[in-house]
Design an enzyme around this catalytic site. Structure first.
Site, PDB file in Angstrom:
ATOM      1  N   ASP A  86      39.415  36.795  41.810  1.00  0.00           N
ATOM      2  CA  ASP A  86      38.868  35.454  41.965  1.00  0.00           C
ATOM      3  C   ASP A  86      39.260  34.822  43.295  1.00  0.00           C
ATOM      4  O   ASP A  86      40.269  35.196  43.922  1.00  0.00           O
ATOM      5  CB  ASP A  86      39.383  34.548  40.844  1.00  0.00           C
ATOM      6  CG  ASP A  86      38.631  34.734  39.538  1.00  0.00           C
ATOM      7  OD1 ASP A  86      37.875  35.709  39.419  1.00  0.00           O
ATOM      8  OD2 ASP A  86      38.830  33.904  38.621  1.00  0.00           O
ATOM      9  N   HIS A 137      31.527  32.148  41.581  1.00  0.00           N
ATOM     10  CA  HIS A 137      32.710  31.401  41.124  1.00  0.00           C
ATOM     11  C   HIS A 137      32.641  29.944  41.598  1.00  0.00           C
ATOM     12  O   HIS A 137      33.667  29.348  41.915  1.00  0.00           O
ATOM     13  CB  HIS A 137      33.975  32.086  41.640  1.00  0.00           C
ATOM     14  CG  HIS A 137      35.233  31.685  40.932  1.00  0.00           C
ATOM     15  ND1 HIS A 137      35.327  31.524  39.567  1.00  0.00           N
ATOM     16  CD2 HIS A 137      36.489  31.409  41.410  1.00  0.00           C
ATOM     17  CE1 HIS A 137      36.559  31.185  39.235  1.00  0.00           C
ATOM     18  NE2 HIS A 137      37.282  31.087  40.337  1.00  0.00           N
ATOM     19  N   HIS A 141      34.837  25.591  44.150  1.00  0.00           N
ATOM     20  CA  HIS A 141      35.939  25.727  43.194  1.00  0.00           C
ATOM     21  C   HIS A 141      36.534  24.365  42.841  1.00  0.00           C
ATOM     22  O   HIS A 141      37.752  24.144  42.931  1.00  0.00           O
ATOM     23  CB  HIS A 141      37.034  26.644  43.754  1.00  0.00           C
ATOM     24  CG  HIS A 141      37.948  27.194  42.692  1.00  0.00           C
ATOM     25  ND1 HIS A 141      39.023  26.486  42.191  1.00  0.00           N
ATOM     26  CD2 HIS A 141      37.972  28.384  42.042  1.00  0.00           C
ATOM     27  CE1 HIS A 141      39.656  27.222  41.294  1.00  0.00           C
ATOM     28  NE2 HIS A 141      39.040  28.373  41.182  1.00  0.00           N
ATOM     29  N   HIS A 232      43.783  37.721  41.786  1.00  0.00           N
ATOM     30  CA  HIS A 232      43.279  36.834  42.835  1.00  0.00           C
ATOM     31  C   HIS A 232      43.426  37.485  44.212  1.00  0.00           C
ATOM     32  O   HIS A 232      44.536  37.832  44.609  1.00  0.00           O
ATOM     33  CB  HIS A 232      44.044  35.514  42.834  1.00  0.00           C
ATOM     34  CG  HIS A 232      43.751  34.636  41.661  1.00  0.00           C
ATOM     35  ND1 HIS A 232      44.319  34.844  40.422  1.00  0.00           N
ATOM     36  CD2 HIS A 232      42.926  33.551  41.523  1.00  0.00           C
ATOM     37  CE1 HIS A 232      43.870  33.931  39.573  1.00  0.00           C
ATOM     38  NE2 HIS A 232      43.022  33.143  40.219  1.00  0.00           N
TER      39      HIS A 232
END
Length: 290
Positions: A86, A137, A141, A232
């Site tokens: 991510d 995503h 964010h 991540h």
């Protein structure tokens, strides 16, 4: 900005959402019949919204709509797992992650932030070229994403989708919410924009914990066939010696996977219609809270 027509799918409310809609309709009828009881009716509706909000705070919950938490059974039987990353792409970390994956012959799915794709389009293309998937995503964010209304939610998702397609020439079809948190409005928006929601079966908390041993231990508890693991490549925590913890954890995780004869595949490969379970009927794997 409009999603590609082929991507739009019909929205079917989950049982919890359908029950909530029925409750709201019943409350309206009750208010029209007995208006003096509005405080009690309001309390019932507030309690209903509180329950739905609680479901949205559980990333792996399927109560608000289909939520992929594991690979289809046919792929689990083959010893497949899915490594997902991510918050990238990050020019300082992602290239090293790609090298480690190549060294072990592993494929992964990168849930990318639209703004970061726009700032590093060559890196996004490199991810694709090296055989990995890119998924959506959101564009920025935002930490308040779960509180957004439907139009703002759609805008966040579509802007990231356009950034990914502009950079790579291919659309993203999978979506992960920031921190996995979402509102009851997300599923109808995903239906309209053509995305499928993916969370995870295990995560190492490598975005907040720089202790490699702890991160690896958390991932190891869920490392089994069919797992979807979250790491991540962007916003990674740092070790005590100033290194992104993901670069300490990933080679050790890949070595453990090799010992257990597990192989990492992209979500796109595993969820493709001809890749095992039919993706047109996801309840067994997509609606569970495993």
């Amino acid at each position: 900005m409009r999603p590609a027509p082929r991507a739009v799918r019909r929205w079917h409310p989950s049982p919890a959402i359908a029950a909530s809609l029925l409750l709201h309709g019943s409350a309206l009828l009750a208010f029209l019949a007995w208006p003096r009881h509005w405080p009690a009716l309001l309390a019932v509706l507030i309690a209903n919204h509180a329950v739905l909000t609680a479901y949205g705070m559980i990333p792996r919950s399927g109560a608000l709509g289909p939520n992929i938490t594991r690979l289809p059974r046919a792929w689990a039987a083959r010893g497949a797992v899915a490594l997902t990353f991510d918050d990238g792409p990050d020019p300082a970390v992602t290239p090293a992650v790609l090298d480690l994956l190549d060294r072990h012959g592993a494929k992964a799915t990168f849930f990318c932030i639209g703004e970061r794709v726009e700032s590093a389009p060559d890196l996004a293309r490199t991810i694709r070229r090296r055989g990995h998937d890119i998924a959506n995503h959101t564009h920025r964010h935002p930490y308040g994403f779960a509180a957004f209304g439907p139009w703002r939610t759609r805008r966040e998702i579509e802007r990231a989708g356009h950034a990914i397609r502009a950079a790579t020439g291919r659309p993203a079809t999978l979506f992960r919410a920031p921190m996995g948190l979402r509102s009851p409005l997300l599923d109808p928006v995903l239906s309209w924009t053509g995305y499928r929601l993916v969370s995870w079966s295990g995560r190492g908390l490598d975005g907040v914990d720089g202790r490699a041993d702890k991160v690896l231990r958390r991932l190891g508890r869920n490392l089994r066939p069919g797992a979807i693991l979250l790491l991540h490549d962007g916003n990674s925590a740092w070790t005590s010696d100033g290194k992104p913890v993901v670069l300490e954890v990933l080679p050790r995780l890949l070595a453990i996977m090799a010992e257990r004869r597990l192989r990492s595949v992209t979500l796109g490969e595993a969820l493709r219609r001809d890749g095992g379970d039919d993706e047109s009927s996801p309840p067994a794997d997509a609606r569970s809270c495993r």
